[in-house]
Design a protein around this motif. Structure first.
Motif, PDB file in Angstrom:
ATOM      1  N   THR A   1       1.416  10.002  -4.829  1.00  0.00           N
ATOM      2  CA  THR A   1       1.970  11.288  -4.424  1.00  0.00           C
ATOM      3  C   THR A   1       2.788  11.897  -5.553  1.00  0.00           C
ATOM      4  O   THR A   1       2.757  13.107  -5.776  1.00  0.00           O
TER       5      THR A   1
ATOM      6  N   LYS B   1      -1.411  16.486  -1.200  1.00  0.00           N
ATOM      7  CA  LYS B   1      -2.269  16.849  -2.329  1.00  0.00           C
ATOM      8  C   LYS B   1      -3.121  18.089  -2.030  1.00  0.00           C
ATOM      9  O   LYS B   1      -3.359  18.888  -2.909  1.00  0.00           O
TER      10      LYS B   1
ATOM     11  N   LEU C   1      -0.708  11.480   2.300  1.00  0.00           N
ATOM     12  CA  LEU C   1      -1.102  11.820   0.929  1.00  0.00           C
ATOM     13  C   LEU C   1      -1.989  13.058   0.919  1.00  0.00           C
ATOM     14  O   LEU C   1      -1.819  13.958   0.081  1.00  0.00           O
TER      15      LEU C   1
ATOM     16  N   HIS D   1      -3.211  10.804 -10.512  1.00  0.00           N
ATOM     17  CA  HIS D   1      -3.391   9.363 -10.301  1.00  0.00           C
ATOM     18  C   HIS D   1      -4.102   9.137  -8.966  1.00  0.00           C
ATOM     19  O   HIS D   1      -3.846   9.823  -7.992  1.00  0.00           O
ATOM     20  N   THR D   2      -4.996   8.165  -8.984  1.00  0.00           N
ATOM     21  CA  THR D   2      -5.717   7.835  -7.756  1.00  0.00           C
ATOM     22  C   THR D   2      -5.712   6.327  -7.578  1.00  0.00           C
ATOM     23  O   THR D   2      -5.546   5.594  -8.544  1.00  0.00           O
ATOM     24  N   PRO D   3      -5.922   5.891  -6.360  1.00  0.00           N
ATOM     25  CA  PRO D   3      -6.023   4.448  -6.190  1.00  0.00           C
ATOM     26  C   PRO D   3      -7.299   3.947  -6.848  1.00  0.00           C
ATOM     27  O   PRO D   3      -8.339   4.604  -6.740  1.00  0.00           O
TER      28      PRO D   3
ATOM     29  N   THR E   1      -5.060   5.632   8.218  1.00  0.00           N
ATOM     30  CA  THR E   1      -3.702   5.484   8.742  1.00  0.00           C
ATOM     31  C   THR E   1      -2.833   6.658   8.288  1.00  0.00           C
ATOM     32  O   THR E   1      -3.289   7.545   7.575  1.00  0.00           O
TER      33      THR E   1
ATOM     34  N   ALA F   1     -15.004   7.941  -3.749  1.00  0.00           N
ATOM     35  CA  ALA F   1     -14.613   8.090  -5.150  1.00  0.00           C
ATOM     36  C   ALA F   1     -15.683   8.852  -5.920  1.00  0.00           C
ATOM     37  O   ALA F   1     -15.385   9.722  -6.749  1.00  0.00           O
TER      38      ALA F   1
ATOM     39  N   GLN G   1     -16.506   3.075   7.090  1.00  0.00           N
ATOM     40  CA  GLN G   1     -15.954   2.206   6.046  1.00  0.00           C
ATOM     41  C   GLN G   1     -14.831   2.877   5.268  1.00  0.00           C
ATOM     42  O   GLN G   1     -14.184   2.235   4.435  1.00  0.00           O
TER      43      GLN G   1
ATOM     44  N   PHE H   1       0.817   4.489  -2.526  1.00  0.00           N
ATOM     45  CA  PHE H   1       0.602   5.871  -2.094  1.00  0.00           C
ATOM     46  C   PHE H   1       1.786   6.750  -2.492  1.00  0.00           C
ATOM     47  O   PHE H   1       1.605   7.920  -2.812  1.00  0.00           O
TER      48      PHE H   1
ATOM     49  N   ILE I   1     -10.384   1.330  -7.139  1.00  0.00           N
ATOM     50  CA  ILE I   1     -11.116   0.431  -6.257  1.00  0.00           C
ATOM     51  C   ILE I   1     -11.598  -0.734  -7.108  1.00  0.00           C
ATOM     52  O   ILE I   1     -12.349  -0.538  -8.052  1.00  0.00           O
TER      53      ILE I   1
ATOM     54  N   LYS J   1       0.822  -1.197   0.000  1.00  0.00           N
ATOM     55  CA  LYS J   1       0.000   0.000   0.000  1.00  0.00           C
ATOM     56  C   LYS J   1       0.866   1.261   0.000  1.00  0.00           C
ATOM     57  O   LYS J   1       0.552   2.235  -0.687  1.00  0.00           O
TER      58      LYS J   1
ATOM     59  N   ALA K   1      -7.611   9.029  -0.344  1.00  0.00           N
ATOM     60  CA  ALA K   1      -6.730   9.378  -1.462  1.00  0.00           C
ATOM     61  C   ALA K   1      -7.546   9.863  -2.648  1.00  0.00           C
ATOM     62  O   ALA K   1      -7.181  10.815  -3.338  1.00  0.00           O
ATOM     63  N   LYS K   2      -8.685   9.210  -2.871  1.00  0.00           N
ATOM     64  CA  LYS K   2      -9.588   9.635  -3.948  1.00  0.00           C
ATOM     65  C   LYS K   2     -10.008  11.085  -3.740  1.00  0.00           C
ATOM     66  O   LYS K   2      -9.974  11.904  -4.653  1.00  0.00           O
TER      67      LYS K   2
ATOM     68  N   VAL L   1      -7.025  13.578  -4.104  1.00  0.00           N
ATOM     69  CA  VAL L   1      -6.609  13.835  -5.478  1.00  0.00           C
ATOM     70  C   VAL L   1      -7.699  14.584  -6.240  1.00  0.00           C
ATOM     71  O   VAL L   1      -7.423  15.530  -6.982  1.00  0.00           O
TER      72      VAL L   1
ATOM     73  N   ASP M   1     -15.090   3.683   0.463  1.00  0.00           N
ATOM     74  CA  ASP M   1     -14.174   4.164  -0.568  1.00  0.00           C
ATOM     75  C   ASP M   1     -14.886   4.467  -1.887  1.00  0.00           C
ATOM     76  O   ASP M   1     -14.557   5.413  -2.578  1.00  0.00           O
ATOM     77  N   ARG M   2     -15.877   3.639  -2.230  1.00  0.00           N
ATOM     78  CA  ARG M   2     -16.584   3.877  -3.493  1.00  0.00           C
ATOM     79  C   ARG M   2     -17.368   5.186  -3.417  1.00  0.00           C
ATOM     80  O   ARG M   2     -17.419   5.946  -4.382  1.00  0.00           O
TER      81      ARG M   2
ATOM     82  N   LEU N   1      -0.603   6.777   6.119  1.00  0.00           N
ATOM     83  CA  LEU N   1      -0.432   6.875   4.661  1.00  0.00           C
ATOM     84  C   LEU N   1      -1.452   7.821   4.052  1.00  0.00           C
ATOM     85  O   LEU N   1      -1.117   8.678   3.234  1.00  0.00           O
ATOM     86  N   GLY N   2      -2.706   7.638   4.466  1.00  0.00           N
ATOM     87  CA  GLY N   2      -3.765   8.482   3.931  1.00  0.00           C
ATOM     88  C   GLY N   2      -3.557   9.940   4.308  1.00  0.00           C
ATOM     89  O   GLY N   2      -3.687  10.840   3.480  1.00  0.00           O
TER      90      GLY N   2
ATOM     91  N   ASP O   1      -7.859   4.607   3.655  1.00  0.00           N
ATOM     92  CA  ASP O   1      -6.884   5.482   3.015  1.00  0.00           C
ATOM     93  C   ASP O   1      -7.173   5.643   1.527  1.00  0.00           C
ATOM     94  O   ASP O   1      -6.950   6.706   0.952  1.00  0.00           O
ATOM     95  N   VAL O   2      -7.657   4.571   0.924  1.00  0.00           N
ATOM     96  CA  VAL O   2      -7.924   4.614  -0.513  1.00  0.00           C
ATOM     97  C   VAL O   2      -8.991   5.656  -0.824  1.00  0.00           C
ATOM     98  O   VAL O   2      -8.842   6.467  -1.745  1.00  0.00           O
TER      99      VAL O   2
END
Lengths: 505, 654
Positions: A397, B208, B204, A402-404, B198, B152, B170, A393, A406, A389, B177-178, B181, B148-149, B200-201, B173-174
């Motif tokens: 960055t 951003k 980011l 760019h995005t993750p 976490t 997004a 729910q 990330f 799903i 992960k 991140a959406k 960004v 996450d959806r 990481l999120g 980080d993903v």
């Protein structure tokens, strides 16, 4: 006493007699033909050969280290082949030719080993170079024997498989024993030539029949070396800090780099990837190519003299690896050149069959990828996948936009179970009150199906509830379609409404 | 027509003047009166209205058609909204809609509150995000299914500046991140209780969305790494780190060197933070306006105090639960002269002398929390009242030594007082309330456990404090029907009332309560004298009633519940535990109250299992939370339990 030790003892006894190769040939020919000994060989020495293949792939040991064991395996394979040939249809005359050729080779090798053992006693203070040379010679010989053997076996592929599996089961019982015994004999054979034998401990590992049945051992070996050196290239380049001018820069042409073979037979024109293979091949063209001098690795002969370090340049103009580049970084070996050129300047023609997205120009890279393909679960919108992960990330960055991604299989169905259906059905509905209600009921009934409450749905469709809810004297509380009370329990509501109407009056 | 005859008529006003008048009307009820005057006024209302909070979703299509210039739409009161509804709203608005353009209402929308809209999924959110090109602020807090959806889908609203995602359990980080960004203009983001998040999120996000001014990561399991990332945010002004268990002083060291614009920081309840961590923060940010360090300090140390001398602009400080000395007050008052709010709840060492020293210089104090500072007396209150004339909020819960003398001072000097918490102050009596009632701005009054007050005291409040909207009379056993009569005559704005355990209150009292049209929240536990008649009066009168707690009102009969089922259409939460409701009435209450989201139904002695089952069936499409008697778990059909579960309803077994 174990057979192999006995053989080794015999060999050592024979050594003082002299190094005449012809004598040895006849003596040993008899020995090979002894049926009891072949049987023993086939059972005992099979596992070391397996181990050899495995250690080669996994540990990337120097080839010579392992190949020194091979002469003993040849016998076993031969015997296996003989056994197999009894069962299957085959061309006996062609097989005989092959086998006798192999036999010859093995004897040559044996002679060579004798020679080495004999020399060991006499020339103790000799420089190591000779030992190295001899070692290389043995290596080259062994390689050719393996190739020959495997190509012979290739014609009997299916039968070999059967016999092998039969052999391995019997081996399983005494595998450990064989493993313990083997190193001692090998040690003696190689005494002085090689200080250690790393293969010994690996012997007891379960045999893998696929490695042997593969009829292109040459190519396989090459891959092993390539993968191994590939890592070397990456590692070495980081740390290397050669001053410009202290090394010789060689630049191969594009055609040379991309050529499948780099060594060609001057007589028949056959191409080889390795010089050693060419030298083995050359021996078929006459006795003059069979001398130790002709079989020795030619480059190393001059290694006693101080040599200029060779480094390579990429022929692609503008490349950082090209010698005209400002910050030129040389490539260490020809293999590095090949891999670099293919990776950087060639089309990626190898596509992963699993994911159908990843492309490679070096087949070894593809194989490395295939080992991990499908394990990468972190996906970026650009299609790049990551096993971790934090790597994903980091990538996001770095790159704008760019995005993750799903994965689509993660879609969770809404708990109500209606939302998606509602979206689909409702889209085309006119906002006419009655028609909407029916459509809403459709949605509801679809959800009812899940619950299995049929009578509720019936109540839902009943005109009574319809009237009371929407029009029945409740003008101060108009109930437009959005009213969620018009649910599956409208029947109850209508009753209660009626009731409260009365009580209100 | 009159307007043509008489030029002095209000209707002769031009449209723009009417709009101006309309815009000056702050209260919703006033605006309601305004639009009921005549058609012309209503037209002004429809044209001018920017904000809409919808209580009943069934009116939504009509309302959206009526108000074309909406900028802000609050749907938090209708959590039943789902993707299908959104799709409908965006395709056609209202029956026989004339508007040729689909989803016209969404064009100008800037703010959207979708709090608790658990039925809304990514497809609906995506439709909304696409249909509202001007969207700047979205609130999806407490949407437990928001993942996450959904994130997004929401990230396609590129202009988003404010986003509240509290308790989107729910979300990982993903998803963040959406958002990070997609919505790079984000300035305000709240991620409270997004437990999957976490470092990481957060990292980011900080890379951003560099324009972030407000970031709340309270209750997250993020570590000092996140603080390292956050420190790089140049525009960050507000940082919420409440109850982040993994953050410690080392992380705050990053904050010392980063976040140059930081104004507000909240590290309350952070177990790992000590005064040395706060020293880092204070040292790095001299312009700090607000420091919330409640329940993370054991003591206000001298070293920290020394650093705090430099915080000349500090307006708010909360050090709840810490030990504080009298000299500390001296230092604070000498240096932090612009202090507006100080929180000393449950602090040890708060004395009269300390408070006097504090208020001697901090005369701008408006909010003062002295909850559980048991040793303060009227002397401190008098000093506060005398110095801090602009006091707005005073919390002195459980300060037993306060008597009518202190309240007299408050009533004399603090005429701007809006909120006072006198819970458990036994010294408060009728005389005290009389003094207090001089604070005519009072809007929130808490008198719980003040057993010495009676109807007489309450009548002073009822006469004078006309703006009161929250009143807590919990266990004020001296209060009876007469007090409520006085209250209902004066405090017409009352929205929240607690009458629990006021045993004297009878049906007559509830009749007076029924006159409070604004009342939305009524707690009346264990009123043994009331019957169905009283409940009916409340149900009929309090049209806005949304939350009703009548646990242990055993004498209320079915007639009251029938009335409730029929009239209280806005009821969202109900507690009927230990009530004598019958099967039939329960079914009607649960089935007919179409806004009901939460119900507590334990120990219903007159109800059968079948009755409860039927009642649950009647409401299963909309109920979100229900509390049931534990043995029922095995008596109710598994079918209904599955339906409730599938609908996202939480069942608590008691």
């Amino acid at each position: 006493m174990d057979l192999k030790e006995r053989v080794c003892d015999e060999l050592q006894k024979e050594v003082p007699k002299g190094a005449s190769s012809t004598n040895f040939n006849t003596q040993h020919q008899q020995k090979w033909e002894d049926p009891s000994s072949t049987l023993d060989y086939s059972t005992r020495i099979e596992p070391p050969f397996q181990a050899f293949n495995q250690t080669c792939q996994t540990q990337s040991l120097l080839l010579c280290n392992n190949q020194i064991k091979v002469p003993m395996q040849d016998g076993s394979i031969n015997d296996l082949l003989q056994q197999a040939s009894k069962i299957q249809d085959w061309d006996p005359s062609a097989m005989l030719n092959n086998l006798s050729f192999l036999e010859q080779k093995i004897h040559q090798l044996q002679d060579l080993v004798y020679l080495i053992i004999a020399q060991k006693g006499q020339v103790l203070g000799r420089p190591d170079e000779l030992l190295v040379q001899q070692q290389q010679l043995v290596t080259a010989d062994l390689t050719s024997i393996i190739i020959q053997l495997i190509s012979t076996a290739g014609s009997l592929l299916s039968s070999v498989k059967q016999t092998l599996s039969a052999a391995t089961t019997s081996l399983g019982q005494c595998g450990e024993f064989g493993g313990v015994v083997f190193p001692s004999s090998a040690q003696r054979l190689n005494d002085g030539v090689q200080p250690q034998n790393a293969g010994g401990s690996k012997v007891s590992e379960p045999p893998n029949s696929i490695d042997i049945t593969s009829n292109n051992g040459n190519e396989q070996n090459n891959h092993i070396v390539e993968e191994h050196e590939l890592k070397d290239e990456e590692d070495a380049e980081e740390g290397e800090n050669l001053l410009p001018g202290t090394y010789e820069i060689l630049q191969l042409e594009k055609e040379e780099i991309l050529a499948p073979h780099t060594h060609f037979c001057t007589i028949c024109g056959k191409g080889f990837k390795r010089d050693a293979n060419l030298r083995m091949h050359m021996r078929g063209h006459g006795d003059e190519y069979k001398t130790p001098g002709a079989l020795a690795k030619p480059t190393k002969e001059s290694s006693s003299e101080p040599t200029i370090i060779k480094r390579y340049s990429c022929p692609y103009a503008g490349c950082k690896r090209n010698k005209d580049h400002k910050k030129f970084q040389p490539l260490k070996t020809i293999l590095c050149v090949k891999n670099h050129y293919k990776r950087t300047h060639c089309d990626k023609s190898y596509i992963c069959s699993r994911c159908n997205t990843k492309k490679f120009s070096v087949i070894a890279d593809l194989k490395t990828h295939e080992k991990h393909c499908g394990k990468d679960k972190w996906l970026c919108s650009c299609g790049t996948t990551f096993s971790r992960k934090d790597k994903l990330f980091g990538h996001i960055t770095l790159f704008q936009g760019h995005t993750p991604a799903i994965p689509s299989d993660e879609i969770k169905v809404a708990p109500a179970g209606t939302s998606d259906g509602a979206t689909n059905k409702v889209g085309s509905v006119n906002f006419n009150l009655s028609s909407y209600v029916s459509s809403e009921s459709e949605v509801q009934s679809s959800s009812m199906d899940i619950k299995g409450g049929i009578d509720d749905a019936v109540g839902y469709f009943s005109p009574l509830s319809f009237d009371t809810c929407n029009f029945g004297g409740f003008h101060e509380f108009p109930r437009p379609p959005f009213d969620d009370s018009e649910s599956s329990f409208a029947f109850l509501l209508s009753r209660s409404c009626n009731y409260s109407q009365k009580s209100g009056e | 027509m009159l307007s043509f005859q008489s030029s002095k008529n209000v209707l002769s006003l031009t449209e723009d003047l009417l709009v101006r008048i309309y815009e000056l009307l702050a209260a919703e009820s006033d605006r309601k009166s305004f639009r009921l005057v005549c058609r012309e006024f209503r037209r002004i209302d429809t044209l001018t209205r920017r904000h809409l909070r919808v209580i009943r979703i069934e009116f939504l299509p009509i309302l959206l058609r009526k108000y074309p210039r909406l900028q802000s739409l609050d749907l938090s009161a209708c959590p039943h909204i789902d993707d299908g509804v959104v799709s409908l709203l965006l395709t056609r608005v209202g029956p026989g809609s004339n508007s040729p353009i689909l989803g016209h209402w969404a064009w100008g929308l800037k703010s959207l509150v979708l709090s608790r809209a658990t039925g809304l999924r990514f497809s609906g959110l995506e439709m909304l995000a696409r249909a509202c090109p001007c969207l700047e602020s979205v609130d999806v807090s407490y949407c437990c299914g928001f993942g996450d959806r959904e994130a997004a889908a929401l990230s396609s609203a590129v202009g988003l500046r404010e986003l509240n995602m509290d308790k989107c359990l729910q979300l990982t980080d993903v998803g963040l991140a959406k958002i990070a960004v997609g919505c790079s203009k984000l300035e305000k983001l709240s991620l409270k209780w997004c437990m999957e998040m976490t470092d990481l999120g957060i990292d980011l996000l900080c890379k951003k969305c560099v324009d972030l001014k407000y970031l709340d990561v309270s209750y997250l399991k993020v570590t000092n790494e996140s603080l390292h990332s956050i420190a790089s945010l140049l525009k960050l002004e507000v940082l919420g780190l409440m109850a982040c268990p993994l953050i410690d002083d080392v992380g705050l060291q990053f904050i010392e060197r980063g976040c140059p614009s930081l104004k507000v920081i909240d590290v309350s309840r952070c177990e790992g933070v000590s005064s040395s961590g706060l020293i880092f923060v204070v040292r790095g940010h001299r312009n700090l306006l607000e420091l919330n360090a409640g329940y993370c300090l054991s003591e206000l140390s001298t070293a920290l105090l020394h650093q705090m001398k430099n915080l000349n602009h500090l307006e708010v400080i909360r050090i709840d639960g810490a030990r504080i000395s009298e000299t500390s007050f001296q230092v604070i008052s000498a240096n932090c002269k612009s202090l507006v709010e100080i929180g000393l709840s449950k602090c040890l060492g708060v004395t009269n002398m300390g408070i006097m020293r504090l208020v001697s210089a901090c005369i701008n104090l408006r909010v003062l929390n002295l909850t559980c500072c048991h040793s303060i007396t009227d002397a401190a209150i008098s000093a506060i009242a005398y110095s801090c004339r602009s006091l707005v909020c005073l919390k002195v819960e459980s300060c037993n030594m306060i008597t009518e003398k202190g309240l007299c001072q408050l009533g004399s000097f603090c005429l701007l007082l809006e909120e006072i918490d006198l819970t458990d102050c036994c010294g408060v009596n009728d005389k005290g309330l009389e003094y207090l009632s001089r604070c005519s701005e009072l809007s929130c009054l808490k008198l719980g456990l003040c057993t010495n007050i009676s109807n007489k005291g309450l009548s002073y409040i009822g006469f004078n404090c006309l703006k009161i909207h929250e009143l807590d009379l919990y266990r004020c056993t001296g209060i009876g029907d007469d007090g409520l009569e006085a209250l209902s005559n004066g405090c017409k704005k009352l929205r929240k009332l607690n009458l629990s355990y006021c045993n004297e209150v009878s049906d007559r009292g509830l009749g007076y309560i029924g006159r409070l049209e604004e009342l939305s929240d009524l707690e009346m536990r264990a009123l043994h004298k009331i019957t169905g008649v009283g409940l009916e009066a409340v149900a009929v009168g309090c049209k806005r009633l949304a939350d009703l707690d009548m646990k242990h009102c055993e004498k209320v009969g079915d007639s009251g519940f029938w009335a409730l089922a029929y009239y209280s259409k806005n009821l969202r939460q109900i507690n009927l535990s230990y009530c004598g409701i019958s099967d039939m009435a329960l079914c009607m209450v649960m089935g007919n109250l179409s806004r009901l989201q939460e119900a507590k139904l334990v120990h219903l002695s007159n109800c059968t299992v079948e009755g409860v089952e039927l009642a649950l069936r009647a409401c299963c499409v909309r109920i979100k939370k229900v509390k049931l008697f534990a043995p029922l778990r095995f008596m109710l059909s598994s079918e209904i339990l599955e339906i409730l579960h599938a609908r996202g309803c939480i069942i608590r077994w008691d």
